[in-house]
Design a protein around this motif. Structure first.
Motif, PDB file in Angstrom:
ATOM      1  N   MET A  48     -15.485   2.291  13.529  1.00 36.36           N
ATOM      2  CA  MET A  48     -14.278   1.691  12.932  1.00 36.36           C
ATOM      3  C   MET A  48     -14.373   1.809  11.422  1.00 36.36           C
ATOM      4  SD  MET A  48     -12.865  -2.201  13.381  1.00 36.36           S
ATOM      5  CE  MET A  48     -12.663  -1.984  15.143  1.00 36.36           C
ATOM      6  N   SER A  49     -13.310   2.269  10.803  1.00 39.32           N
ATOM      7  CA  SER A  49     -13.312   2.385   9.340  1.00 39.32           C
ATOM      8  C   SER A  49     -11.986   1.872   8.790  1.00 39.32           C
ATOM      9  CB  SER A  49     -13.539   3.836   8.908  1.00 39.32           C
ATOM     10  OG  SER A  49     -12.487   4.659   9.393  1.00 39.32           O
ATOM     11  N   TYR A  50     -12.060   1.446   7.544  1.00 38.65           N
ATOM     12  CA  TYR A  50     -10.871   0.908   6.876  1.00 38.65           C
ATOM     13  C   TYR A  50     -10.634   1.748   5.633  1.00 38.65           C
ATOM     14  CZ  TYR A  50     -12.005  -3.089   9.842  1.00 38.65           C
ATOM     15  OH  TYR A  50     -12.281  -3.897  10.912  1.00 38.65           O
ATOM     16  N   GLU A  51      -9.359   1.934   5.327  1.00 38.02           N
ATOM     17  CA  GLU A  51      -9.015   2.772   4.184  1.00 38.02           C
ATOM     18  C   GLU A  51      -8.082   2.023   3.252  1.00 38.02           C
ATOM     19  OE1 GLU A  51      -6.852   7.061   3.157  1.00 38.02           O
ATOM     20  OE2 GLU A  51      -7.340   6.524   5.235  1.00 38.02           O
ATOM     21  N   VAL A  52      -8.469   1.979   1.996  1.00 36.77           N
ATOM     22  CA  VAL A  52      -7.637   1.362   0.967  1.00 36.77           C
ATOM     23  C   VAL A  52      -7.618   2.299  -0.229  1.00 36.77           C
ATOM     24  CG1 VAL A  52      -7.355  -0.591  -0.599  1.00 36.77           C
ATOM     25  CG2 VAL A  52      -8.170  -0.972   1.734  1.00 36.77           C
ATOM     26  N   ARG A  53      -6.430   2.706  -0.618  1.00 35.69           N
ATOM     27  CA  ARG A  53      -6.249   3.600  -1.764  1.00 35.69           C
ATOM     28  C   ARG A  53      -7.082   4.874  -1.622  1.00 35.69           C
ATOM     29  NH1 ARG A  53      -7.231   0.508  -7.161  1.00 35.69           N
ATOM     30  NH2 ARG A  53      -6.065   2.266  -8.025  1.00 35.69           N
ATOM     31  N   GLY A  54      -7.162   5.393  -0.405  1.00 36.90           N
ATOM     32  CA  GLY A  54      -7.839   6.659  -0.174  1.00 36.90           C
ATOM     33  C   GLY A  54      -9.349   6.542  -0.036  1.00 36.90           C
ATOM     34  N   GLY A 105      -0.177  -4.832   3.219  1.00 38.79           N
ATOM     35  CA  GLY A 105      -1.491  -5.236   3.702  1.00 38.79           C
ATOM     36  C   GLY A 105      -2.185  -4.156   4.492  1.00 38.79           C
ATOM     37  N   ASP A 106      -1.795  -2.910   4.289  1.00 38.12           N
ATOM     38  CA  ASP A 106      -2.337  -1.806   5.066  1.00 38.12           C
ATOM     39  C   ASP A 106      -3.830  -1.626   4.791  1.00 38.12           C
ATOM     40  OD1 ASP A 106      -2.644   0.386   6.637  1.00 38.12           O
ATOM     41  OD2 ASP A 106      -1.807   1.790   5.175  1.00 38.12           O
ATOM     42  N   LEU A 107      -4.622  -1.635   5.867  1.00 36.91           N
ATOM     43  CA  LEU A 107      -6.066  -1.450   5.741  1.00 36.91           C
ATOM     44  C   LEU A 107      -6.527  -0.165   6.436  1.00 36.91           C
ATOM     45  CD1 LEU A 107      -7.360  -5.100   6.360  1.00 36.91           C
ATOM     46  CD2 LEU A 107      -6.938  -3.952   4.186  1.00 36.91           C
ATOM     47  N   GLY A 108      -5.605   0.723   6.646  1.00 35.00           N
ATOM     48  CA  GLY A 108      -5.986   2.002   7.237  1.00 35.00           C
ATOM     49  C   GLY A 108      -5.316   2.220   8.590  1.00 35.00           C
ATOM     50  N   PRO A 109      -5.274   3.474   9.033  1.00 32.81           N
ATOM     51  CA  PRO A 109      -4.612   3.811  10.310  1.00 32.81           C
ATOM     52  C   PRO A 109      -5.225   3.049  11.482  1.00 32.81           C
ATOM     53  CG  PRO A 109      -5.150   5.792   9.072  1.00 32.81           C
ATOM     54  CD  PRO A 109      -5.830   4.668   8.372  1.00 32.81           C
ATOM     55  N   GLY A 110      -4.376   2.407  12.239  1.00 29.30           N
ATOM     56  CA  GLY A 110      -4.812   1.726  13.439  1.00 29.30           C
ATOM     57  C   GLY A 110      -5.413   0.356  13.213  1.00 29.30           C
ATOM     58  N   GLU A 111      -5.520  -0.078  11.959  1.00 28.96           N
ATOM     59  CA  GLU A 111      -6.107  -1.388  11.674  1.00 28.96           C
ATOM     60  C   GLU A 111      -5.003  -2.428  11.481  1.00 28.96           C
ATOM     61  OE1 GLU A 111      -9.114  -1.852  12.085  1.00 28.96           O
ATOM     62  OE2 GLU A 111      -9.773   0.237  12.148  1.00 28.96           O
ATOM     63  N   THR A 112      -5.276  -3.634  11.930  1.00 23.51           N
ATOM     64  CA  THR A 112      -4.298  -4.717  11.765  1.00 23.51           C
ATOM     65  C   THR A 112      -4.091  -4.994  10.288  1.00 23.51           C
ATOM     66  OG1 THR A 112      -5.069  -5.727  13.824  1.00 23.51           O
ATOM     67  CG2 THR A 112      -3.764  -7.105  12.345  1.00 23.51           C
ATOM     68  N   PRO A 113      -2.847  -4.953   9.819  1.00 21.40           N
ATOM     69  CA  PRO A 113      -2.605  -5.212   8.390  1.00 21.40           C
ATOM     70  C   PRO A 113      -3.076  -6.617   7.985  1.00 21.40           C
ATOM     71  CG  PRO A 113      -0.683  -4.266   9.449  1.00 21.40           C
ATOM     72  CD  PRO A 113      -1.612  -4.640  10.548  1.00 21.40           C
ATOM     73  N   ALA A 114      -3.490  -6.741   6.733  1.00 19.59           N
ATOM     74  CA  ALA A 114      -3.883  -8.048   6.205  1.00 19.59           C
ATOM     75  C   ALA A 114      -2.650  -8.908   6.007  1.00 19.59           C
ATOM     76  CB  ALA A 114      -4.612  -7.878   4.882  1.00 19.59           C
ATOM     77  N   THR A 115      -2.787 -10.209   6.269  1.00 13.90           N
ATOM     78  CA  THR A 115      -1.691 -11.139   6.046  1.00 13.90           C
ATOM     79  C   THR A 115      -1.889 -11.843   4.711  1.00 13.90           C
ATOM     80  OG1 THR A 115      -2.826 -13.003   7.084  1.00 13.90           O
ATOM     81  CG2 THR A 115      -1.562 -11.536   8.534  1.00 13.90           C
ATOM     82  N   ALA A 116      -0.835 -12.495   4.241  1.00 14.10           N
ATOM     83  CA  ALA A 116      -0.925 -13.231   2.982  1.00 14.10           C
ATOM     84  C   ALA A 116      -1.965 -14.343   3.084  1.00 14.10           C
ATOM     85  CB  ALA A 116       0.440 -13.804   2.604  1.00 14.10           C
ATOM     86  N   ILE A 117      -2.038 -15.011   4.232  1.00 15.79           N
ATOM     87  CA  ILE A 117      -3.019 -16.097   4.414  1.00 15.79           C
ATOM     88  C   ILE A 117      -4.442 -15.544   4.334  1.00 15.79           C
ATOM     89  CG2 ILE A 117      -3.931 -17.763   6.063  1.00 15.79           C
ATOM     90  CD1 ILE A 117      -1.091 -18.211   7.075  1.00 15.79           C
ATOM     91  N   GLU A 118      -4.667 -14.402   4.993  1.00 14.43           N
ATOM     92  CA  GLU A 118      -5.999 -13.799   4.978  1.00 14.43           C
ATOM     93  C   GLU A 118      -6.391 -13.382   3.567  1.00 14.43           C
ATOM     94  OE1 GLU A 118      -8.453 -10.392   7.498  1.00 14.43           O
ATOM     95  OE2 GLU A 118      -6.271 -10.205   7.243  1.00 14.43           O
ATOM     96  N   ILE A 119      -5.457 -12.820   2.826  1.00 17.03           N
ATOM     97  CA  ILE A 119      -5.737 -12.384   1.453  1.00 17.03           C
ATOM     98  C   ILE A 119      -5.996 -13.583   0.549  1.00 17.03           C
ATOM     99  CG2 ILE A 119      -4.737 -11.284  -0.584  1.00 17.03           C
ATOM    100  CD1 ILE A 119      -3.300  -9.370   1.359  1.00 17.03           C
ATOM    101  N   ALA A 120      -5.208 -14.644   0.699  1.00 19.09           N
ATOM    102  CA  ALA A 120      -5.406 -15.844  -0.116  1.00 19.09           C
ATOM    103  C   ALA A 120      -6.789 -16.446   0.138  1.00 19.09           C
ATOM    104  CB  ALA A 120      -4.314 -16.862   0.178  1.00 19.09           C
ATOM    105  N   ASP A 121      -7.188 -16.517   1.398  1.00 21.01           N
ATOM    106  CA  ASP A 121      -8.520 -17.044   1.728  1.00 21.01           C
ATOM    107  C   ASP A 121      -9.616 -16.157   1.145  1.00 21.01           C
ATOM    108  OD1 ASP A 121      -7.449 -19.170   3.092  1.00 21.01           O
ATOM    109  OD2 ASP A 121      -7.659 -18.249   5.099  1.00 21.01           O
ATOM    110  N   HIS A 122      -9.383 -14.859   1.164  1.00 23.30           N
ATOM    111  CA  HIS A 122     -10.367 -13.928   0.607  1.00 23.30           C
ATOM    112  C   HIS A 122     -10.513 -14.144  -0.908  1.00 23.30           C
ATOM    113  CE1 HIS A 122     -12.787 -10.243   0.819  1.00 23.30           C
ATOM    114  NE2 HIS A 122     -12.303  -9.987  -0.383  1.00 23.30           N
TER     115      HIS A 122
END
Length: 300
Positions: free
Chosen positions: A1-7, A56-73
């Motif tokens: 499993m891999s995540y992609e952000v800004r390439g 909130g795109d974290l890469g193909p096939g990955e569940t996008p990040a939500t505002a709540i998840e980002i705020a907690d992060h």
């Protein structure tokens, strides 16, 4: 499993979220401290803006990040965000409200830095140890108490520094522990300087600054009793210098004349004087040495 952000690929979702937040809060080209501080002050608003601007795109096939998840992060990575943009990580705060940013990058160093600031402060001691406190505020808003003891300055001495002693004949108490008196769960220890006669009093159970006992130090000026003890304590060295300068026979002859005692004697080992069969002590001894010293040195 891999995540992609800004390439860029990331191994974990946490790494991907950090990259997503970082791209918005402190971009590589020009980290923005104001943006970072605003993000930390209002993580919910920042997360909403990030979703609106970047998604909130974290890469193909990955569940996008939500505002709540980002705020907690953002809340959880407050330290890393502050450090990344060069913001102060810790703050010094006094009860008065005075604050200063600290240079430290870890809590232990921040506490040491805060202690130094406390020690450098202009605190009135009132002649006795005062305990002053402040708090170190960490990147997450937690407060860590810091306390230091501010001791009063030692009074000036007639020599380069004090020589604190505990003579039983002056201070009293037990002969094996002179100048020490019990107090609550501690003791009060009195010492006297052999040069100037000033007193130092250490109280290990001082409750004058609150219900919890603390150790304090205070000083008291020389009095008649300590001044007399100093003179008697210094007299043997004065007598020794006089004998080295004028000779034992001459000093002894003067002593016998002063006391009208042909059998008066000076013990050169202990620098004691015997008059009429009695070894002199205390102020009488000091007075006699002063008389000998003044007479035998005049008019030179």
């Amino acid at each position: 499993m891999s995540y992609e952000v800004r390439g860029t690929l990331h191994n974990t979702r946490e790494e991907a979220l950090s990259a997503l937040v970082g791209a918005y809060v402190y971009p590589d080209i020009a980290p923005d401290r104001d943006e970072a501080l605003e993000a930390l002050d209002t993580p919910g608003d920042t997360a909403d803006e990030l979703i609106a601007d970047w998604g909130g795109d974290l890469g193909p096939g990955e569940t996008p990040a939500t505002a709540i998840e980002i705020a907690d992060h953002i809340r959880g990575y407050r330290y890393a965000i502050l450090k990344a943009v060069g913001c102060p990580l810790f703050q010094y705060r006094e009860d008065s409200g005075h604050t200063e940013d600290l240079e430290a990058t870890d809590l232990a160093s921040a506490i040491d830095e805060a202690r130094e600031l406390l020690r450098d402060g202009d605190w009135p001691t009132g002649g006795k140890t005062t305990y002053v406190s402040a708090a170190v505020i960490d990147p997450y808003g937690g407060a860590h108490g810091v306390e230091v003891a501010i001791h009063p300055e030692e009074p000036e001495c007639t020599e380069s520094e004090h020589d604190w002693q505990s003579p039983h004949d002056l201070l009293g108490g037990l002969e094996e522990n002179p100048g020490v008196w019990g107090k609550g769960g501690g003791v009060v220890v009195t010492e006297v300087c052999r040069h100037c006669g000033a007193y130092r009093i250490t109280d290990t159970w001082d409750q004058s600054q609150g219900p919890e006992p603390v150790e304090t130090i205070q000083y008291r000026e020389a009095d008649d009793a300590s001044t007399a003890w100093v003179r008697a304590n210094q007299a043997p060295s004065v007598l020794r210098s006089l004998i080295e300068d004028k000779g034992h026979d001459r000093v002894l002859s003067a002593l016998r004349d002063f006391e009208d005692d042909p059998d008066a004697w000076i013990d050169e080992d202990d620098m004691d004087i015997k008059v009429e069969g009695e070894w002199l002590r205390g102020e009488r001894f000091a007075d006699l040495v002063d008389r000998l010293d003044d007479d035998l040195r005049w008019p030179y």
